[in-house]
Enzyme design. Structure first.
Site, PDB file in Angstrom:
ATOM      1  N   TYR A   1      11.632   8.705   1.546  1.00 41.43           N
ATOM      2  CA  TYR A   1      11.487   7.756   0.577  1.00 41.43           C
ATOM      3  C   TYR A   1      12.190   7.857  -0.910  1.00 41.43           C
ATOM      4  O   TYR A   1      12.049   7.155  -1.747  1.00 41.43           O
ATOM      5  CB  TYR A   1      10.141   7.523   0.218  1.00 41.43           C
ATOM      6  CG  TYR A   1       9.294   6.897   1.268  1.00 41.43           C
ATOM      7  CD1 TYR A   1       9.746   5.677   1.986  1.00 41.43           C
ATOM      8  CD2 TYR A   1       8.232   7.672   1.963  1.00 41.43           C
ATOM      9  CE1 TYR A   1       8.842   5.171   3.117  1.00 41.43           C
ATOM     10  CE2 TYR A   1       7.411   7.124   2.897  1.00 41.43           C
ATOM     11  CZ  TYR A   1       7.813   5.855   3.494  1.00 41.43           C
ATOM     12  OH  TYR A   1       7.142   5.459   4.771  1.00 41.43           O
TER      13      TYR A   1
ATOM     14  N   ALA B   1       3.015  -0.746   5.014  1.00 42.55           N
ATOM     15  CA  ALA B   1       2.712  -1.028   6.108  1.00 42.55           C
ATOM     16  C   ALA B   1       2.092  -2.188   6.723  1.00 42.55           C
ATOM     17  O   ALA B   1       2.016  -2.324   8.095  1.00 42.55           O
ATOM     18  CB  ALA B   1       1.438   0.207   6.194  1.00 42.55           C
TER      19      ALA B   1
ATOM     20  N   HIS C   1       4.026  -4.415   9.075  1.00 49.03           N
ATOM     21  CA  HIS C   1       3.971  -4.325  10.686  1.00 49.03           C
ATOM     22  C   HIS C   1       2.863  -4.874  11.022  1.00 49.03           C
ATOM     23  O   HIS C   1       2.481  -4.841  12.327  1.00 49.03           O
ATOM     24  CB  HIS C   1       4.089  -2.670  11.063  1.00 49.03           C
ATOM     25  CG  HIS C   1       5.171  -2.220  10.250  1.00 49.03           C
ATOM     26  ND1 HIS C   1       6.440  -2.312  10.333  1.00 49.03           N
ATOM     27  CD2 HIS C   1       4.919  -1.238   9.293  1.00 49.03           C
ATOM     28  CE1 HIS C   1       7.100  -1.836   9.561  1.00 49.03           C
ATOM     29  NE2 HIS C   1       6.332  -0.739   9.035  1.00 49.03           N
TER      30      HIS C   1
ATOM     31  N   ASN D   1       8.135  -5.609  -0.907  1.00 48.47           N
ATOM     32  CA  ASN D   1       7.792  -4.432   0.114  1.00 48.47           C
ATOM     33  C   ASN D   1       6.527  -4.476   0.461  1.00 48.47           C
ATOM     34  O   ASN D   1       5.578  -3.771  -0.322  1.00 48.47           O
ATOM     35  CB  ASN D   1       8.273  -3.080  -0.644  1.00 48.47           C
ATOM     36  CG  ASN D   1       8.574  -1.806   0.444  1.00 48.47           C
ATOM     37  OD1 ASN D   1       7.808  -2.128   1.469  1.00 48.47           O
ATOM     38  ND2 ASN D   1       8.925  -0.786  -0.026  1.00 48.47           N
TER      39      ASN D   1
ATOM     40  N   SER E   1      13.045   2.784   3.492  1.00 50.92           N
ATOM     41  CA  SER E   1      13.758   3.574   4.674  1.00 50.92           C
ATOM     42  C   SER E   1      14.287   2.643   5.706  1.00 50.92           C
ATOM     43  O   SER E   1      13.950   1.304   5.744  1.00 50.92           O
ATOM     44  CB  SER E   1      12.634   4.548   5.296  1.00 50.92           C
ATOM     45  OG  SER E   1      11.440   3.598   5.657  1.00 50.92           O
TER      46      SER E   1
ATOM     47  N   ARG F   1       6.900   0.766  13.552  1.00 53.09           N
ATOM     48  CA  ARG F   1       7.511   0.475  12.357  1.00 53.09           C
ATOM     49  C   ARG F   1       8.701  -0.484  12.691  1.00 53.09           C
ATOM     50  O   ARG F   1       9.204  -1.110  12.002  1.00 53.09           O
ATOM     51  CB  ARG F   1       8.420   1.442  11.468  1.00 53.09           C
ATOM     52  CG  ARG F   1       7.174   2.556  10.819  1.00 53.09           C
ATOM     53  CD  ARG F   1       7.694   3.336   9.943  1.00 53.09           C
ATOM     54  NE  ARG F   1       6.749   4.731   9.710  1.00 53.09           N
ATOM     55  CZ  ARG F   1       5.613   4.389   8.989  1.00 53.09           C
ATOM     56  NH1 ARG F   1       5.375   3.693   8.307  1.00 53.09           N
ATOM     57  NH2 ARG F   1       5.148   5.771   8.949  1.00 53.09           N
TER      58      ARG F   1
ATOM     59  N   ARG G   1       5.663  12.483  -2.923  1.00 46.55           N
ATOM     60  CA  ARG G   1       5.858  12.977  -1.723  1.00 46.55           C
ATOM     61  C   ARG G   1       6.807  12.364  -0.781  1.00 46.55           C
ATOM     62  O   ARG G   1       7.358  11.201  -1.116  1.00 46.55           O
ATOM     63  CB  ARG G   1       4.434  12.716  -1.032  1.00 46.55           C
ATOM     64  CG  ARG G   1       3.051  13.483  -1.517  1.00 46.55           C
ATOM     65  CD  ARG G   1       1.820  12.827  -1.210  1.00 46.55           C
ATOM     66  NE  ARG G   1       0.652  13.353  -1.937  1.00 46.55           N
ATOM     67  CZ  ARG G   1      -0.176  14.441  -1.375  1.00 46.55           C
ATOM     68  NH1 ARG G   1       0.009  14.907  -0.327  1.00 46.55           N
ATOM     69  NH2 ARG G   1      -1.149  14.902  -2.081  1.00 46.55           N
TER      70      ARG G   1
ATOM     71  N   GLU H   1      12.580  -9.562   2.094  1.00 48.24           N
ATOM     72  CA  GLU H   1      11.776  -8.373   2.536  1.00 48.24           C
ATOM     73  C   GLU H   1      12.781  -7.094   2.342  1.00 48.24           C
ATOM     74  O   GLU H   1      13.956  -7.044   2.665  1.00 48.24           O
ATOM     75  CB  GLU H   1      11.445  -8.577   3.906  1.00 48.24           C
ATOM     76  CG  GLU H   1      10.641  -7.616   4.641  1.00 48.24           C
ATOM     77  CD  GLU H   1      10.666  -7.432   6.087  1.00 48.24           C
ATOM     78  OE1 GLU H   1      10.756  -8.566   6.615  1.00 48.24           O
ATOM     79  OE2 GLU H   1      10.436  -6.469   6.623  1.00 48.24           O
TER      80      GLU H   1
ATOM     81  N   ARG I   1      12.981   4.914  12.730  1.00 49.16           N
ATOM     82  CA  ARG I   1      11.671   5.572  12.729  1.00 49.16           C
ATOM     83  C   ARG I   1      10.787   5.367  13.863  1.00 49.16           C
ATOM     84  O   ARG I   1      11.056   4.901  14.827  1.00 49.16           O
ATOM     85  CB  ARG I   1      10.887   5.314  11.259  1.00 49.16           C
ATOM     86  CG  ARG I   1      11.862   5.627  10.182  1.00 49.16           C
ATOM     87  CD  ARG I   1      11.171   5.458   8.649  1.00 49.16           C
ATOM     88  NE  ARG I   1      10.021   6.204   8.581  1.00 49.16           N
ATOM     89  CZ  ARG I   1       9.168   5.887   7.690  1.00 49.16           C
ATOM     90  NH1 ARG I   1       9.161   4.769   6.664  1.00 49.16           N
ATOM     91  NH2 ARG I   1       8.070   6.809   7.563  1.00 49.16           N
TER      92      ARG I   1
ATOM     93  N   HIS J   1      12.698  -2.741   2.249  1.00 49.24           N
ATOM     94  CA  HIS J   1      12.432  -1.502   2.842  1.00 49.24           C
ATOM     95  C   HIS J   1      13.214  -0.206   2.271  1.00 49.24           C
ATOM     96  O   HIS J   1      14.366  -0.358   2.114  1.00 49.24           O
ATOM     97  CB  HIS J   1      12.034  -1.259   4.240  1.00 49.24           C
ATOM     98  CG  HIS J   1      11.269  -2.348   4.824  1.00 49.24           C
ATOM     99  ND1 HIS J   1       9.652  -2.278   4.360  1.00 49.24           N
ATOM    100  CD2 HIS J   1      11.441  -3.251   5.560  1.00 49.24           C
ATOM    101  CE1 HIS J   1       9.167  -3.320   5.117  1.00 49.24           C
ATOM    102  NE2 HIS J   1      10.266  -4.132   5.610  1.00 49.24           N
TER     103      HIS J   1
ATOM    104  N   PRO K   1       0.986  -1.153  -0.014  1.00 44.34           N
ATOM    105  CA  PRO K   1       0.062  -0.116  -0.031  1.00 44.34           C
ATOM    106  C   PRO K   1       0.889   1.255   0.068  1.00 44.34           C
ATOM    107  O   PRO K   1       1.732   1.387   0.643  1.00 44.34           O
ATOM    108  CB  PRO K   1      -0.682  -0.049   1.230  1.00 44.34           C
ATOM    109  CG  PRO K   1      -0.280  -1.124   2.051  1.00 44.34           C
ATOM    110  CD  PRO K   1       0.558  -2.137   1.115  1.00 44.34           C
ATOM    111  N   ASN K   2       0.390   2.288  -0.708  1.00 43.90           N
ATOM    112  CA  ASN K   2       0.905   3.629  -0.847  1.00 43.90           C
ATOM    113  C   ASN K   2       2.017   3.561  -1.726  1.00 43.90           C
ATOM    114  O   ASN K   2       2.525   4.735  -1.784  1.00 43.90           O
ATOM    115  CB  ASN K   2       1.032   4.070   0.597  1.00 43.90           C
ATOM    116  CG  ASN K   2      -0.299   4.316   1.204  1.00 43.90           C
ATOM    117  OD1 ASN K   2      -1.473   5.000   0.571  1.00 43.90           O
ATOM    118  ND2 ASN K   2      -0.550   3.863   2.547  1.00 43.90           N
TER     119      ASN K   2
HETATM  120  O1  CA2 Z   1      10.408   2.040   3.959  1.00 45.61           O
HETATM  121  C1  CA2 Z   1       9.653   1.389   3.122  1.00 45.61           C
HETATM  122  O2  CA2 Z   1       9.826   0.745   2.321  1.00 45.61           O
HETATM  123  C2  CA2 Z   1       8.314   1.173   4.006  1.00 45.61           C
HETATM  124  O3  CA2 Z   1       8.017  -0.281   3.634  1.00 45.61           O
HETATM  125  C3  CA2 Z   1       7.361   1.997   3.331  1.00 45.61           C
HETATM  126  C4  CA2 Z   1       5.997   2.031   3.876  1.00 45.61           C
HETATM  127  C5  CA2 Z   1       5.979   2.058   5.492  1.00 45.61           C
HETATM  128  O4  CA2 Z   1       4.804   1.823   5.950  1.00 45.61           O
HETATM  129  C6  CA2 Z   1       6.794   1.096   6.077  1.00 45.61           C
HETATM  130  O5  CA2 Z   1       7.072   1.330   7.376  1.00 45.61           O
HETATM  131  C7  CA2 Z   1       8.066   1.307   5.328  1.00 45.61           C
HETATM  132  C8  CA2 Z   1       5.219   3.361   3.236  1.00 45.61           C
HETATM  133  C9  CA2 Z   1       5.197   3.562   2.147  1.00 45.61           C
HETATM  134  C10 CA2 Z   1       4.637   4.520   1.446  1.00 45.61           C
HETATM  135  O6  CA2 Z   1       4.995   5.291   0.567  1.00 45.61           O
HETATM  136  C11 CA2 Z   1       4.749   6.703   0.232  1.00 45.61           C
HETATM  137  C12 CA2 Z   1       5.745   7.204  -0.768  1.00 45.61           C
HETATM  138  C13 CA2 Z   1       5.474   8.298  -1.006  1.00 45.61           C
HETATM  139  C14 CA2 Z   1       4.519   9.207  -0.342  1.00 45.61           C
HETATM  140  C15 CA2 Z   1       3.678   8.692   0.531  1.00 45.61           C
HETATM  141  C16 CA2 Z   1       3.826   7.483   1.032  1.00 45.61           C
END
Ligand code: CA2
Length: 148
Positions: free
Chosen positions: A23, A77, A80, A74, A102, A111, A18, A98, A107, A100, A10-11
């Site tokens: 990211y 969210a 978690h 990846n 970040s 997370r 953003r 797996e 963080r 990520h 997701p996302n």
């Molecule tokens: O660091 C990562 O790759 C994460 O998997 C990214 C997830 C986050 O929930 C994990 O804790 C770590 C979030 C992806 C959302 O990506 C966005 C990118 C640009 C703007 C908003 C969200």
């Protein structure tokens, strides 16, 4: 290794639009293009997908596991929270790296725990888009050095 799946949760479709400090500035399409080029040079077919829905990820992991094809995951969210993804990896026997973008350990506390790591073959995090390339490198290296 003839085929690799790259699955994004997701996302991650928002990448590059953003939160560049967290990211990076590359889009998911940029990451796909890089991995596609590397796979092409190695003679590997690549499936690169993203979904905001947990069940899609579960289905794709089951599909990869049934075919014995490795997965770079990846889960966003869902990393978690998702027992369903844990069960899909465990139940299908899929080999999952797996990844990520970040460093989740630097963080928020929520997370710091991954439901997936315990059933992943390895975890790569904190290198931005390079995390995906490193995961692919690991799979390619292993497939060249490990008899299967
Ligand atoms: O660091 C990562 O790759 C994460 O998997 C990214 C997830 C986050 O929930 C994990 O804790 C770590 C979030 C992806 C959302 O990506 C966005 C990118 C640009 C703007 C908003 C969200």
């Amino acid at each position: 290794m003839k085929f690799v799946h790259v699955l994004n949760g997701p996302n991650l479709n928002l990448l590059g639009t953003r939160e560049p400090a967290t990211y990076g500035t590359l889009t998911l399409a940029d990451i796909e293009a890089r991995l596609t080029a590397r796979c092409a040079s190695e003679g590997i077919a690549l499936s690169f997908r993203q979904s905001n829905h947990e069940g899609d990820l579960v289905g794709w992991i089951q599909e990869a596991g049934a075919k014995g094809e490795p997965v770079i995951l990846n889960a966003g969210a869902y990393t978690h929270t998702s027992i369903a993804i844990y069960d899909a990896i465990r139940g299908s026997g899929a080999k999952v790296i797996e990844v990520h973008l970040s460093n989740v350990h630097a963080r928020e506390d929520f997370r710091h725990h991954s439901t997936i790591s315990a059933v992943a073959a390895g975890v790569i995090l904190g290198f931005g888009a390079l995390s995906y390339d490193l995961a692919l490198d690991a799979l390619i290296s292993q497939s060249k050095t490990t008899k299967s």
